[in-house]
Structures are given as C-alpha cells and as structure tokens.
Motif scaffolding. Structure first.
Motif, PDB file in Angstrom:
ATOM      1  N   ALA A  78       0.824  -1.219   0.000  1.00 42.53           N
ATOM      2  CA  ALA A  78       0.000   0.000   0.000  1.00 42.53           C
ATOM      3  C   ALA A  78       0.851   1.259   0.000  1.00 42.53           C
ATOM      4  O   ALA A  78       0.339   2.352  -0.257  1.00 42.53           O
ATOM      5  CB  ALA A  78      -0.913  -0.003   1.224  1.00 42.53           C
ATOM      6  N   TYR A  79       2.158   1.137   0.283  1.00 38.67           N
ATOM      7  CA  TYR A  79       3.044   2.299   0.333  1.00 38.67           C
ATOM      8  C   TYR A  79       3.673   2.631  -1.022  1.00 38.67           C
ATOM      9  O   TYR A  79       4.353   3.644  -1.153  1.00 38.67           O
ATOM     10  CB  TYR A  79       4.175   2.051   1.337  1.00 38.67           C
ATOM     11  N   ALA A  80       3.451   1.792  -2.013  1.00 40.65           N
ATOM     12  CA  ALA A  80       4.221   1.866  -3.250  1.00 40.65           C
ATOM     13  C   ALA A  80       4.112   3.207  -3.969  1.00 40.65           C
ATOM     14  O   ALA A  80       5.061   3.644  -4.611  1.00 40.65           O
ATOM     15  CB  ALA A  80       3.815   0.734  -4.192  1.00 40.65           C
ATOM     16  N   ASN A  81       2.966   3.861  -3.877  1.00 40.18           N
ATOM     17  CA  ASN A  81       2.788   5.121  -4.591  1.00 40.18           C
ATOM     18  C   ASN A  81       2.597   6.311  -3.661  1.00 40.18           C
ATOM     19  O   ASN A  81       2.104   7.353  -4.080  1.00 40.18           O
ATOM     20  CB  ASN A  81       1.615   5.010  -5.573  1.00 40.18           C
ATOM     21  N   LEU A  82       3.013   6.152  -2.412  1.00 34.87           N
ATOM     22  CA  LEU A  82       2.958   7.271  -1.471  1.00 34.87           C
ATOM     23  C   LEU A  82       4.240   8.082  -1.544  1.00 34.87           C
ATOM     24  O   LEU A  82       5.293   7.586  -1.941  1.00 34.87           O
ATOM     25  CB  LEU A  82       2.780   6.760  -0.041  1.00 34.87           C
ATOM     26  N   GLY A  83       4.155   9.339  -1.120  1.00 33.10           N
ATOM     27  CA  GLY A  83       5.347  10.158  -0.978  1.00 33.10           C
ATOM     28  C   GLY A  83       6.157   9.712   0.222  1.00 33.10           C
ATOM     29  O   GLY A  83       5.660   9.002   1.115  1.00 33.10           O
ATOM     30  N   LEU A  84       7.383  10.138   0.273  1.00 31.34           N
ATOM     31  CA  LEU A  84       8.298   9.683   1.312  1.00 31.34           C
ATOM     32  C   LEU A  84       7.810  10.076   2.708  1.00 31.34           C
ATOM     33  O   LEU A  84       7.859   9.272   3.638  1.00 31.34           O
ATOM     34  CB  LEU A  84       9.690  10.255   1.052  1.00 31.34           C
ATOM     35  N   GLU A  85       7.344  11.324   2.882  1.00 38.48           N
ATOM     36  CA  GLU A  85       6.874  11.752   4.196  1.00 38.48           C
ATOM     37  C   GLU A  85       5.713  10.894   4.671  1.00 38.48           C
ATOM     38  O   GLU A  85       5.641  10.524   5.849  1.00 38.48           O
ATOM     39  CB  GLU A  85       6.446  13.227   4.179  1.00 38.48           C
ATOM     40  N   ALA A  86       4.798  10.559   3.763  1.00 37.63           N
ATOM     41  CA  ALA A  86       3.648   9.739   4.141  1.00 37.63           C
ATOM     42  C   ALA A  86       4.094   8.341   4.566  1.00 37.63           C
ATOM     43  O   ALA A  86       3.568   7.785   5.531  1.00 37.63           O
ATOM     44  CB  ALA A  86       2.663   9.653   2.977  1.00 37.63           C
ATOM     45  N   ILE A  87       5.058   7.780   3.867  1.00 40.62           N
ATOM     46  CA  ILE A  87       5.578   6.460   4.239  1.00 40.62           C
ATOM     47  C   ILE A  87       6.180   6.518   5.645  1.00 40.62           C
ATOM     48  O   ILE A  87       5.938   5.649   6.482  1.00 40.62           O
ATOM     49  CB  ILE A  87       6.626   5.982   3.219  1.00 40.62           C
ATOM     50  N   ILE A  88       6.970   7.549   5.892  1.00 38.04           N
ATOM     51  CA  ILE A  88       7.621   7.695   7.205  1.00 38.04           C
ATOM     52  C   ILE A  88       6.582   7.816   8.312  1.00 38.04           C
ATOM     53  O   ILE A  88       6.659   7.140   9.345  1.00 38.04           O
ATOM     54  CB  ILE A  88       8.551   8.924   7.190  1.00 38.04           C
ATOM     55  N   GLN A  89       5.603   8.666   8.109  1.00 43.71           N
ATOM     56  CA  GLN A  89       4.616   8.919   9.155  1.00 43.71           C
ATOM     57  C   GLN A  89       3.711   7.717   9.397  1.00 43.71           C
ATOM     58  O   GLN A  89       3.303   7.459  10.530  1.00 43.71           O
ATOM     59  CB  GLN A  89       3.812  10.165   8.796  1.00 43.71           C
ATOM     60  N   LYS A  90       3.420   6.941   8.353  1.00 34.41           N
ATOM     61  CA  LYS A  90       2.525   5.796   8.502  1.00 34.41           C
ATOM     62  C   LYS A  90       3.222   4.563   9.070  1.00 34.41           C
ATOM     63  O   LYS A  90       2.569   3.681   9.623  1.00 34.41           O
ATOM     64  CB  LYS A  90       1.882   5.458   7.148  1.00 34.41           C
ATOM     65  N   THR A  91       4.542   4.479   8.935  1.00 34.37           N
ATOM     66  CA  THR A  91       5.245   3.284   9.398  1.00 34.37           C
ATOM     67  C   THR A  91       5.948   3.475  10.737  1.00 34.37           C
ATOM     68  O   THR A  91       6.353   2.493  11.356  1.00 34.37           O
ATOM     69  CB  THR A  91       6.282   2.820   8.363  1.00 34.37           C
ATOM     70  N   ARG A  92       6.091   4.702  11.206  1.00 31.49           N
ATOM     71  CA  ARG A  92       6.782   4.916  12.481  1.00 31.49           C
ATOM     72  C   ARG A  92       6.004   4.276  13.628  1.00 31.49           C
ATOM     73  O   ARG A  92       4.799   4.462  13.766  1.00 31.49           O
ATOM     74  CB  ARG A  92       6.956   6.401  12.760  1.00 31.49           C
ATOM     75  N   GLY A  96       6.044  -4.235  12.679  1.00 34.41           N
ATOM     76  CA  GLY A  96       6.171  -5.033  11.470  1.00 34.41           C
ATOM     77  C   GLY A  96       6.720  -4.275  10.283  1.00 34.41           C
ATOM     78  O   GLY A  96       7.016  -4.881   9.241  1.00 34.41           O
ATOM     79  N   GLU A  97       6.850  -2.952  10.422  1.00 37.78           N
ATOM     80  CA  GLU A  97       7.305  -2.140   9.299  1.00 37.78           C
ATOM     81  C   GLU A  97       8.520  -1.301   9.650  1.00 37.78           C
ATOM     82  O   GLU A  97       8.794  -0.275   9.033  1.00 37.78           O
ATOM     83  CB  GLU A  97       6.140  -1.256   8.810  1.00 37.78           C
ATOM     84  N   THR A  98       9.274  -1.760  10.642  1.00 35.80           N
ATOM     85  CA  THR A  98      10.467  -1.033  11.074  1.00 35.80           C
ATOM     86  C   THR A  98      11.463  -0.851   9.943  1.00 35.80           C
ATOM     87  O   THR A  98      12.073   0.204   9.804  1.00 35.80           O
ATOM     88  CB  THR A  98      11.135  -1.763  12.257  1.00 35.80           C
ATOM     89  N   GLY A  99      11.631  -1.884   9.139  1.00 35.60           N
ATOM     90  CA  GLY A  99      12.587  -1.800   8.028  1.00 35.60           C
ATOM     91  C   GLY A  99      12.196  -0.736   7.024  1.00 35.60           C
ATOM     92  O   GLY A  99      13.053   0.010   6.532  1.00 35.60           O
ATOM     93  N   ILE A 100      10.918  -0.660   6.707  1.00 36.54           N
ATOM     94  CA  ILE A 100      10.461   0.374   5.770  1.00 36.54           C
ATOM     95  C   ILE A 100      10.699   1.748   6.372  1.00 36.54           C
ATOM     96  O   ILE A 100      11.228   2.647   5.704  1.00 36.54           O
ATOM     97  CB  ILE A 100       8.964   0.185   5.429  1.00 36.54           C
ATOM     98  N   PHE A 101      10.310   1.920   7.649  1.00 36.12           N
ATOM     99  CA  PHE A 101      10.517   3.216   8.283  1.00 36.12           C
ATOM    100  C   PHE A 101      11.989   3.607   8.286  1.00 36.12           C
ATOM    101  O   PHE A 101      12.341   4.735   7.909  1.00 36.12           O
ATOM    102  CB  PHE A 101      10.002   3.214   9.723  1.00 36.12           C
ATOM    103  N   ASN A 102      12.857   2.711   8.727  1.00 33.40           N
ATOM    104  CA  ASN A 102      14.272   3.035   8.835  1.00 33.40           C
ATOM    105  C   ASN A 102      14.870   3.467   7.506  1.00 33.40           C
ATOM    106  O   ASN A 102      15.602   4.464   7.428  1.00 33.40           O
ATOM    107  CB  ASN A 102      15.053   1.837   9.382  1.00 33.40           C
ATOM    108  N   PRO A 180      12.602  14.232  12.633  1.00 33.32           N
ATOM    109  CA  PRO A 180      11.604  15.129  13.240  1.00 33.32           C
ATOM    110  C   PRO A 180      10.283  15.197  12.493  1.00 33.32           C
ATOM    111  O   PRO A 180       9.265  15.544  13.095  1.00 33.32           O
ATOM    112  CB  PRO A 180      12.309  16.489  13.265  1.00 33.32           C
ATOM    113  N   ILE A 181      10.260  14.875  11.192  1.00 36.18           N
ATOM    114  CA  ILE A 181       8.978  14.966  10.487  1.00 36.18           C
ATOM    115  C   ILE A 181       7.998  13.908  10.980  1.00 36.18           C
ATOM    116  O   ILE A 181       6.797  14.054  10.813  1.00 36.18           O
ATOM    117  CB  ILE A 181       9.136  14.896   8.952  1.00 36.18           C
ATOM    118  N   ALA A 182       8.520  12.841  11.598  1.00 38.55           N
ATOM    119  CA  ALA A 182       7.629  11.834  12.180  1.00 38.55           C
ATOM    120  C   ALA A 182       6.937  12.356  13.425  1.00 38.55           C
ATOM    121  O   ALA A 182       5.924  11.804  13.857  1.00 38.55           O
ATOM    122  CB  ALA A 182       8.415  10.570  12.509  1.00 38.55           C
ATOM    123  N   GLU A 183       7.477  13.441  14.007  1.00 41.99           N
ATOM    124  CA  GLU A 183       6.903  14.043  15.218  1.00 41.99           C
ATOM    125  C   GLU A 183       6.095  15.295  14.906  1.00 41.99           C
ATOM    126  O   GLU A 183       5.637  15.986  15.809  1.00 41.99           O
ATOM    127  CB  GLU A 183       8.039  14.433  16.178  1.00 41.99           C
TER     128      GLU A 183
END
Length: 229
Positions: A78-92, A96-102, A180-183
């Motif tokens: 579901a993250y394939a077509n999201l922007g980077l900020e959205a991926i970061i905020q949704k996976t933090r 189960g998605e630590t690798g994607i977030f990191n 910081p964008i995750a916060e």
C-alpha cells in the motif's frame, strides 16, 4: 536550482511543500519508486572539510542503498505510490514495518543533510535567521554551543537538528533513523553523526567534524527558506 529561483519557489509555500519542490521529499513517482535526488554540488565541493572520498561512499553507497532497500520493501504494498513523508509517518512505531521506516527515514534525513551544507558556508547567519536564533537561544554562540552539544552527546548513531516547533526554534537529537517529520516538527538544519559521515576524514574526532560543519559548511539560505516557508 539557483538561489533566486529557490527563494521565489519558497514564497507562500509550507515547509514540506517546499521540500517537495526542491526534491527533498523524494515523492513517489508514477511507477511507485522513490528516487535518489542528485547532490546539490560536486562530490569534491566540500573539501577540505568533507572529502570527495567520504561523499562518494556516503552518498553513492549509504544513501543510494537506502533508496534501493526502501523501493524493494514497498514494492507491491500500500506504500508503493505514497510520498516519502507519508511512508515515514505511517510506518513509524509499527513493529512489522520497522525496516520500511528506517530506510525511508534515512532517505529523507540524508537528502536534508546534503542541502544543509554548501561550499563556503558556515559561520554566523544574518537576517531573519540571525534574529530568530537570538530570540530563541539568546545568541548565535549559545545556539552553536547547544547544537554542538546535541551532536556530540548523541550516543552511537544519529542526528542533531535545528527544528521549528510552532513558533519556537529548538535543537533536538534523534537516534539511528528517527526524524523530526515523524513528530510533526519542521526541520531547518541537520548534521549526520553516524560514523560513516565523518570517519574517513576525522576518525574518532567527532568534535572536529562538528566544528568544521558549523564554521565552514552550514547552508543558512536553506535554513532561511525552511524557516519562512
């Protein structure tokens, strides 16, 4: 992008919208991949403070590696077509998605770090940035001391940041890939204190690297653009 065009684009734009304009956000493209933004200067442009060898390893191996890894991880999700900020905020915070977030956060952090520097930068800022630093920290020297302290006291790998929290400037540090964008904070400036950022040039002398960054490399125009965006 030259400074005149950069500042023109910033007028009336929010901070994250501005970052998207200049490629910092690495937004998802139509084919669902995160792109590696180009360096904003030549690989040897920050010498003698950061060597071409360090840039080629840091940008060419580490940064590009994070881009490749996050693209592999988000493919078919579901993250394939999201922007980077959205991926970061949704996976933090999702175990189960630590690798994607990191990997996504490290793409953002590194891109922001390159733009936080420029050849012939550093020293005290002027104009609105200088005024805001004086208002929130008391003086540039106090800011410099606190920023260096955050960078030096980060145990192990991480980052030190100047951020905007509401109407106030703050200095924070984040461990590993955190950002910081995750916060919900607006980043203005960052320094990478992972060992791969400085070890080829400074070995274990992190303090010398931080001093060189502040004295000769900080891109205050980039800070100003983020501050007023």
């Amino acid at each position: 992008m030259d400074r005149r065009k950069f500042l023109k684009l910033s007028a009336g734009a929010g901070s994250l919208a501005l970052l998207q304009m200049v490629g910092i956000s690495c937004a998802g493209s139509g084919n669902g991949t995160i792109k590696l933004p180009p360096l904003p200067y030549r690989a040897d442009a920050l010498e003698p403070y950061i060597s071409e060898e360090t840039i080629r390893f840091h940008y060419g191996k580490h940064h590009s590696g994070y881009v490749k890894k996050v693209n592999r991880m988000i493919k078919g999700t579901a993250y394939a077509n999201l922007g980077l900020e959205a991926i970061i905020q949704k996976t933090r915070g999702s175990a189960g998605e630590t690798g994607i977030f990191n990997n996504a956060a490290q793409v953002f952090n590194h891109t922001f770090y390159w733009s936080s520097m420029k050849p012939g930068g550093g020293g005290a800022p002027a104009g609105i940035v200088a005024e805001k630093i004086k208002a929130d920290f008391g003086s540039y020297d106090a800011f410099k001391k606190n920023f260096a302290s955050a960078a030096l006291s980060q145990f192990g790998s991480g980052w030190a940041w100047l951020v905007k929290d509401g109407d106030t400037l703050k200095i924070i540090k984040t461990a590993n890939a955190d950002t910081p964008i995750a916060e919900g904070l607006i980043p203005l400036l960052t320094i990478d204190v992972w060992e791969h950022a400085y070890y080829l040039d400074y070995q274990n002398r992190r303090a010398e690297y931080v001093d060189a960054y502040l004295a000769y490399l900080v891109n205050w125009e980039f800070v100003e653009t983020n501050l007023v965006g």
